[in-house]
Structures are given as structure tokens and as C-alpha cells.
Design a protein around this motif. Structure first.
Motif, PDB file in Angstrom:
ATOM      1  N   ILE A  92       6.494   0.329  14.656  1.00  8.01           N
ATOM      2  CA  ILE A  92       5.286  -0.210  13.339  1.00  8.01           C
ATOM      3  C   ILE A  92       6.173  -0.051  12.832  1.00  8.01           C
ATOM      4  CG2 ILE A  92       5.155   1.944  12.017  1.00  8.01           C
ATOM      5  CD1 ILE A  92       2.490   1.172  11.588  1.00  8.01           C
ATOM      6  N   ASP A  93       5.694  -1.783  11.234  1.00 13.16           N
ATOM      7  CA  ASP A  93       7.071  -2.217  10.342  1.00 13.16           C
ATOM      8  C   ASP A  93       6.321  -1.794   9.310  1.00 13.16           C
ATOM      9  OD1 ASP A  93       7.091  -4.685  12.112  1.00 13.16           O
ATOM     10  OD2 ASP A  93       5.852  -6.325  11.545  1.00 13.16           O
ATOM     11  N   ALA A  94       7.389  -1.877   8.153  1.00 11.98           N
ATOM     12  CA  ALA A  94       7.291  -1.251   7.008  1.00 11.98           C
ATOM     13  C   ALA A  94       6.845  -1.375   5.677  1.00 11.98           C
ATOM     14  CB  ALA A  94       8.890  -1.255   6.755  1.00 11.98           C
ATOM     15  N   ASP A  95       6.196  -2.749   6.219  1.00 11.74           N
ATOM     16  CA  ASP A  95       5.333  -4.080   5.381  1.00 11.74           C
ATOM     17  C   ASP A  95       3.818  -3.375   5.329  1.00 11.74           C
ATOM     18  OD1 ASP A  95       4.529  -4.574   7.540  1.00 11.74           O
ATOM     19  OD2 ASP A  95       5.323  -6.537   7.173  1.00 11.74           O
ATOM     20  N   LEU A  96       3.482  -2.115   5.834  1.00 15.65           N
ATOM     21  CA  LEU A  96       2.275  -1.567   5.713  1.00 15.65           C
ATOM     22  C   LEU A  96       1.033  -2.613   6.359  1.00 15.65           C
ATOM     23  CD1 LEU A  96       2.319   0.680   3.246  1.00 15.65           C
ATOM     24  CD2 LEU A  96       1.852   1.171   5.008  1.00 15.65           C
ATOM     25  N   GLN A  97       1.890  -3.648   6.978  1.00 15.11           N
ATOM     26  CA  GLN A  97       0.948  -5.048   7.158  1.00 15.11           C
ATOM     27  C   GLN A  97       0.137  -4.571   7.988  1.00 15.11           C
ATOM     28  OE1 GLN A  97       3.421  -8.090   7.826  1.00 15.11           O
ATOM     29  NE2 GLN A  97       1.947  -9.323   7.204  1.00 15.11           N
ATOM     30  N   LYS A  98       0.665  -3.921   9.549  1.00 23.10           N
ATOM     31  CA  LYS A  98      -0.314  -2.743  10.568  1.00 23.10           C
ATOM     32  C   LYS A  98      -0.550  -1.570   9.594  1.00 23.10           C
ATOM     33  CE  LYS A  98       3.373  -5.670  12.899  1.00 23.10           C
ATOM     34  NZ  LYS A  98       2.980  -6.584  12.943  1.00 23.10           N
ATOM     35  N   LYS A 198      -2.735  -7.071   4.592  1.00 30.54           N
ATOM     36  CA  LYS A 198      -1.368  -7.824   3.190  1.00 30.54           C
ATOM     37  C   LYS A 198      -0.516  -6.955   3.300  1.00 30.54           C
ATOM     38  CE  LYS A 198      -2.682 -10.827  -0.359  1.00 30.54           C
ATOM     39  NZ  LYS A 198      -3.601 -11.320  -0.368  1.00 30.54           N
ATOM     40  N   ARG A 199       0.728  -7.479   3.557  1.00 33.20           N
ATOM     41  CA  ARG A 199       1.699  -6.513   2.771  1.00 33.20           C
ATOM     42  C   ARG A 199       1.934  -6.312   1.961  1.00 33.20           C
ATOM     43  NH1 ARG A 199       7.787  -6.810   3.185  1.00 33.20           N
ATOM     44  NH2 ARG A 199       8.048  -7.687   5.126  1.00 33.20           N
ATOM     45  N   HIS A 200       2.803  -4.951   1.955  1.00 31.53           N
ATOM     46  CA  HIS A 200       1.948  -4.295   0.253  1.00 31.53           C
ATOM     47  C   HIS A 200       3.032  -4.855  -0.342  1.00 31.53           C
ATOM     48  CE1 HIS A 200       2.870  -0.440  -1.655  1.00 31.53           C
ATOM     49  NE2 HIS A 200       1.760  -0.642  -2.045  1.00 31.53           N
TER      50      HIS A 200
HETATM   51 MG    MG Z   1       5.155  -7.855   7.850  1.00 32.78          MG
END
Ligand code: MG
Ligand code: UDP
Length: 328
Positions: A92-98, A198-200
Motif C-alpha cells: 500500500i502507498d504511504a500517502d493514504l490515497q489508498k 485525497k493524498r493526506h
Molecule cells: Mg499517491
């Protein structure tokens, strides 16, 4: 019965602001599971490493791996997969988009027997119009070129079974393109649909240049169709040129040899352009062969609170020797 271990793998490149919220939300989402989180610092230049160290203090479930420089998203994922011990792994990505809150639903699908669960976002709501459009076109082209359908919108939010992870661990290709590998692999696969957020904090690390490079890597890693297209293009233009040659000879006999300059220049320029493109395609593949022949390790680790990979195999052994001296 032993409770299954879930490994969550998160590549982080300049994501310092996102780490605390990310860890909090993962801990909450997985509170009923036996899990470990492996955060891979991909050569960040901000305080990401510091945040990872802080997050792992006094929290055994949080592990980190710091690569010696920026190796790119796909390689960071591979590093995390190499070190994960789980019965199933979630990337999973770090930016909380997912949103990590979707992980339990993906685990349920794995418990039902699926080996690969790819989360696909229905909305791509927070991406720019250009990104939405380009990714749709790209996945269409890739699926056509790659012989295996690549799930569109299936970026790297995915659950894989231990046996799939073991196969990935054995692949030491310098031209790693995980998204393509999963579709090539087979096994029982399914998709899980979610809504992207949205990207956090921070901004995307995939500018146009990086996106194009990932796209070209994806295509040339999985298909030699571009080489065949190059050949087809060559044959087509050779026929065209032959036809034009005959026309030129006939033109001499019927006395129509005046003022051919513009058409001559146009066709020369056009054909040289085609030749350069074809050479470029071939060069891309030759470059890949060259990189594979170098046999460098895929990544180097400068710092970590993790022990060595799950079990040794001959390929990792080599990597381990490289790694030991730099480990602190
Ligand atoms: Mg992203
Ligand atoms: N990332 C990485 N190395 C890179 C670029 C990105 O580890 O060279 C990570 C990044 O920190 C994030 C994930 O890959 O966790 C996805 O990147 P990003 O959110 O920038 O991509 P986007 O969502 O815009 O496609």
C-alpha cells in the motif's frame, strides 16, 4: 491454530508528514489481526527515516528498511517483499490515497482462497484529468502488447499470498515491473473495488518524466511486440520506397523529372525519423540486456531494524554478502 501473520509493506519517499497518521490508521484497521508493518524508506531527503525510527520505537510490529538511495517505487516494494514474513502480504502507498481500512476486506478474500487480490479504484477521484486519461490509455496499450491483461487502475495496492511472495523474492531482474509480473503469474486472482481518497500530505512523486519511464519500462519488460512492430514498420516503408523508386524511373522516361526537391526532402526526413524511432526501440531493449548482464544487487540497505530475509536462497545469499558491511 496459529493466527496468520499479515505483512503490510509501504514504500516511502519523502512522506514524513504522512507517517504518524498512516501508522495510527493501520494499527486501528488491523487491531484484530496478527500483523507486521514494513516501511521502506526509498532514499528520502526529508525526515522520513526519523519518523520511521520514532514509529518503530517500543512497537515491535513496526519495522523499517532504509535503502541507500532512491531506487524507485517498484524496487522499494520488492525490498519490502523480500523481508516480509507474513502468510499474506499487502502493499500500500504511504500517502493514504489508498485507505488502509480496506485491508481487512482484502484479507477476507484471501481467506476465501484467492492468491492475489488487486485493489482497483473506481473513481481515481483525486488524480488530475490528465493522469486519469493517460493511465486508461496506457493500460489498454500495455494489455494489448503484453499478451496478459494487466488490470487497469490496479496500481500497487494489492494482497499476495506467501507462495506468490516467494516467487517475487526469487526474481532478481533489474527491470522490475511488478504490476506486469502479477498479471503474468496466473494463480487465482480477484479484484477488490474501493474509492481513492485525497493524498493526506505532500505531493505526488510521479511527475510526467517518472510516469513515462515507468510506462516504457512496463511495456519493454513484458513484451517484444514493439520490436516486431519496428520490423513491420521497416517492411512497410521498404515497400513504399520501392514503389516510389519505380515511379521515379517511369518519371524519367516520360520526361517528368522537374522540381522533385520538396517531395524528395520530405520523404528523406520522414524515413530518417522512422529509422531513428526504430533504432531507439531496439536500443531500449539492448540497454535492458546490458543492465541484466551487470548483475548488480537490486538495492542496498543502509539502515534497518529487521533481521535478514525469511530464508536463504542462492540469489539472496549474494545480496546478503553485499549488504552486510553497510548494515548498522
Ligand atoms: Mg499517491
Ligand atoms: N514512492 C517511492 N519511491 C519513489 C516514488 C514514490 O517509494 O521513487 C512511493 C511514495 O512514497 C508513495 C508511493 O510510492 O508511498 C506512490 O507514490 P505517489 O503517491 O507519489 O504516486 P501517485 O499516487 O501520485 O501515483
Amino acid at each position: 491454530m496459529r493466527k496468520s501473520l499479515i505483512s503490510v509493506i509501504i514504500p516511502c519517499y519523502n512522506e514524513a508528514e504522512n507517517i504518524p497518521t498512516l501508522i495510527r490508521r493501520i494499527n486501528k484497521a488491523l487491531r484484530n489481526y496478527h500483523y507486521e508493518v514494513i516501511l521502506v524508506n526509498d532514499g528520502s531527503t526529508d525526515n522520513t527515516l526519523l519518523e520511521l525510527e520514532l514509529a518503530s520505537q517500543g512497537n515491535e510490529q513496526i519495522k523499517y528498511l532504509s535503502l541507500s538511495r532512491n531506487f524507485g517505487h517498484q524496487t522499494a516494494l520488492k525490498a519490502g517483499i523480500d523481508y516480509a514474513r507474513g502468510d499474506c502480504l499487502v502493499t500500500i502507498d504511504a500517502d493514504l490515497q489508498k485507505p488502509p481500512e480496506h485491508i481487512p476486506a482484502m484479507i477476507t478474500l484471501w481467506q476465501k482462497g484467492y492468491d492475489i487480490v488487486t485493489a482497483t479504484c473506481e473513481n481515481q477521484g483525486q488524480s488530475t484529468l490528465f493522469k486519469k486519461w493517460s493511465s486508461r490509455v496506457y493500460y489498454r496499450v500495455l494489455s494489448w502488447l503484453a499478451d496478459h491483461p494487466v488490470i487497469s487502475q490496479g496500481a500497487d495496492f494489492r494482497l499476495i499470498d506467501r507462495k506468490v511472495a516467494d516467487i517475487i523474492r526469487r526474481i532478481q531482474s533489474q527491470n522490475l515491473y511488478l504490476r506486469g509480473i502479477f498479471s503474468w503469474m496466473g494463480f487465482s486472482q480477484t479484484t477488490y473495488v474501493y474509492c481513492e481518497e485525497k493524498r493526506h500530505a505532500g505531493k505526488t512523486k510521479y511527475g510526467l518524466g517518472k510516469m513515462l519511464s515507468l510506462a516504457s519500462n512496463g511495456i519493454t519488460s513484458f513484451s517484444i511486440k514493439p520490436l516486431r512492430l519496428a520490423l513491420a514498420l521497416g517492411v512497410f516503408f521498404a515497400f513504399l520506397a520501392f514503389g516510389y523508386g519505380i515511379y521515379a524511373i517511369v518519371a524519367v522516361f516520360i520526361g517528368k523529372t522537374v522540381q522533385g526537391w520538396a517531395s524528395l526532402i520530405a520523404s528523406v526526413v520522414f524515413l530518417s525519423g522512422i529509422q531513428l524511432i526504430v533504432l531507439g526501440v531496439i536500443g531500449e531493449y539492448v540497454g535492458k540486456i546490458y543492465r541484466e548482464l551487470n548483475q548488480r544487487p537490486l538495492y542496498l540497505i543502509s539502515k534497518s531494524n529487521l533481521s535478514d530475509p525469511v530464508e536463504d536462497n542462492t540469489i539472496n545469499q549474494k545480496l546478503k554478502q553485499e549488504r552486510r558491511p553497510v548494515m548498522t
